[in-house]
Design a protein around this motif. Sequence first.
Motif, PDB file in Angstrom:
ATOM      1  N   ASN A  38      59.415 -64.717  13.840  1.00 19.11           N
ATOM      2  CA  ASN A  38      58.209 -64.750  14.241  1.00 19.11           C
ATOM      3  C   ASN A  38      59.189 -63.550  15.830  1.00 19.11           C
ATOM      4  OD1 ASN A  38      55.941 -65.346  13.586  1.00 19.11           O
ATOM      5  ND2 ASN A  38      56.017 -67.407  14.146  1.00 19.11           N
ATOM      6  N   ARG A  41      59.049 -60.189  15.211  1.00 14.73           N
ATOM      7  CA  ARG A  41      57.803 -59.766  13.990  1.00 14.73           C
ATOM      8  C   ARG A  41      57.554 -59.265  16.174  1.00 14.73           C
ATOM      9  NH1 ARG A  41      52.707 -61.340  14.996  1.00 14.73           N
ATOM     10  NH2 ARG A  41      51.527 -60.366  13.605  1.00 14.73           N
ATOM     11  N   ASN A  42      57.720 -60.211  16.667  1.00 16.96           N
ATOM     12  CA  ASN A  42      56.394 -59.881  18.119  1.00 16.96           C
ATOM     13  C   ASN A  42      57.497 -58.667  19.188  1.00 16.96           C
ATOM     14  OD1 ASN A  42      54.599 -61.982  17.596  1.00 16.96           O
ATOM     15  ND2 ASN A  42      56.106 -63.773  18.518  1.00 16.96           N
ATOM     16  N   TYR A  43      58.850 -58.559  19.120  1.00 17.38           N
ATOM     17  CA  TYR A  43      59.532 -57.498  19.446  1.00 17.38           C
ATOM     18  C   TYR A  43      60.410 -56.669  19.530  1.00 17.38           C
ATOM     19  CZ  TYR A  43      58.030 -61.250  22.667  1.00 17.38           C
ATOM     20  OH  TYR A  43      57.147 -62.150  24.050  1.00 17.38           O
ATOM     21  N   TRP A 229      52.905 -51.002  16.931  1.00 17.78           N
ATOM     22  CA  TRP A 229      52.125 -52.296  17.636  1.00 17.78           C
ATOM     23  C   TRP A 229      50.812 -52.743  16.866  1.00 17.78           C
ATOM     24  CZ3 TRP A 229      47.493 -52.017  19.868  1.00 17.78           C
ATOM     25  CH2 TRP A 229      47.752 -53.297  21.082  1.00 17.78           C
ATOM     26  N   ASN A 232      50.918 -54.707  14.086  1.00 14.42           N
ATOM     27  CA  ASN A 232      50.584 -56.070  14.569  1.00 14.42           C
ATOM     28  C   ASN A 232      49.259 -56.142  14.915  1.00 14.42           C
ATOM     29  OD1 ASN A 232      53.462 -56.807  14.156  1.00 14.42           O
ATOM     30  ND2 ASN A 232      53.664 -56.874  16.772  1.00 14.42           N
ATOM     31  N   THR A 281      59.648 -66.481  24.715  1.00 16.15           N
ATOM     32  CA  THR A 281      59.675 -67.707  24.033  1.00 16.15           C
ATOM     33  C   THR A 281      59.614 -68.642  24.324  1.00 16.15           C
ATOM     34  OG1 THR A 281      60.000 -65.639  21.918  1.00 16.15           O
ATOM     35  CG2 THR A 281      59.153 -67.919  21.390  1.00 16.15           C
TER      36      THR A 281
END
Lengths: 323, 342
Positions: A38, A41-43, A229, A232, A281
């Motif tokens: 995660n 995936r986010n960064y 981006w 996502n 996080t």
Amino acid sequence: MFQRKNIPLLATFGVLVVLLVVASVLYRNFLTPLNFANILRNYAFLGVIAVGMTFVILSGGIDLSVGTVMGFSTILLARLISVQGVPALPAICVVLAVGCAFGAGLGLVIHTYRLPPFLVTLSGMFLAKGISFVILPSAQKIDSSWFAELASFKLKVFGNAPLTVTTMIFFAVVSIGIAIAHFTRFGRNVYALGGAESSAVLMGLPVGRTKIAVYAISGCCAALGGIMWAMNSTSGNPAIGLGTELDAIACVVIGGTLLTGGVGYVVGTLAGVLVFGTIATVIRFQGLESSDARIALGILLLAFITMQRIVVQGAARGSRMAT
Amino acid sequence: MGNSSRKPSLFLHSSVLWPALGMALLLLFNLIYDPDFFRIGMRDGRLYGDIVSILLQASKLIPVVVGMTLVIATGGVDLSVGSVMAVAGTLAAMLVASASMPVAAAILIAVLVVMLIGSVSGVLVAYVRVQPIVATLIFMVLGRGMAMRLTKGMGVPIENEAFLFLGGGYVLGIPFAVILVFAFAAAVAVFLHKTAAGLLISAVGDNASASRLCGIRQARLKIGIYAFSGVCAGIAGLIAAARVQSAEPARMGELLELDAIFAVVVGGTALTGGRFSLAGSLIGAILIQTLVWTMQKLGVPSDVTPVPKALVILLVCLLQSPRFRAQLTAPFRRNPVMKAPA
């Protein structure tokens, strides 16, 4: 490995390990493949932008336009696909080409007219921000089943940790970045340019070409970051991106690359992004405000930059460093 | 500046000439577009009109620009001003609202805090030798975080009359904020003119090693200048908060650092440091507000206004580049152009 110039890089990995240990003590399920997937995936989009930024900073410059170029790319992609009806793959290629051309343009102006990179890329930042709102004034969903499928595609690794396409792109970009920086003539030119531009000129290295290429790479990475981006969130938004350039610079600096140019590693940026992602996080896990993330980031930056300067000053005592 | 030729150059011969010319063009355009542009009326004993509105809008930018001019003159730059504004405005508003402190005390504390922030960036630049962009970038991030931390990101409404006077008061029909910032700028100009400070700043920015050999205490001077820039931003933050009757820690002063750099660069101060022009910067600040005002009048969406700003910055930068000037004037010269100094 334990040379003086590697201290910042080692410190980064040290900080990362400490952070992970602390986080895993605080939260039982922090050090799980799922959570890691995660974070990645986010960064991932930030990581890709930071790799581009690494090249610019290694060459002794700085690129403040990457954040808004990223926002610009998301909305351009959304417009091409959803309004113009261009198929997703050609649209992605167009967005990458535009980002690359934008960066190359900035590099051309910086090199040809000997202007300070920070000022030229600052106007690039303004320009990209304004133009995004001309392309579409508000957020737009991306209607493409192919794009949506690509965005939701996951490989299951380590049990059930999802490895998304964006994460794979991030790893690919880091690998390519390492290969370019350390195993090509261009990469050595970038280091030479950042180490001492006048020496690079005297050595007959293609300074102009290298400089322009560095900003083109950064623009291309920013555009790719924008596409990630958009994956996502399956949408484009002209208002996003501002501030991302600072995050990217922070990742590069935390990754041990010296802001004066010439010293650093692409793999350090990978560590920098992981540190950044872990802090963000942890702060989210703690339920703290986003302002705390900014404060933590600011303090970490302060610590790293001060340490870098002390290391560099110790190594280069006597010869004056440009401020 | 490092120009090789002593001959007066065609461009930028006088530091105030070019911004003033740009300003005149912009005003002329406005006059043609709207003949009432220069009309100033009186309502309830208060002046009103386009010009007054522009000056009022510029009132939060002008103090920042004064500080930024001096920082840039030393060869640095201060990116933290926007966040510092938010810190000062929010802190003062909170002290008045929740701690019910007298306004003067609250303002004093807020200004001292931002002075401290400024001097820490100064220490980073002067002693730790961090590049100014980076040192102030840290405080751009940190300052915004601190301002938001103070109120958990919420805005603080300002109800105190004395505080509001700072942004909405009128003296002899003229907005108090406008009087305040111009008086401030004038005081700084007089100080720089009457003391050696202005000369020392130029010397440090122009040639750091030469000024060190002359015995100028650069480190102290730089710390002082960054602290002063913090104070300037603090004043701007107080005015900005009073203008909208609320301190918004997340939004206040956002991107204002860019406008301030824009104003200084347009005003003819070179980003490489050295000679500076406070008057030019003031004109630059008013120019940028007039530009924004004109855009609004023309119906350009406010989100798109960065584009003309970017183009103007780029143009001004290019005009400062010796090579660009050489290219530009080449067709009008008889002799082949000498290679521009790199």
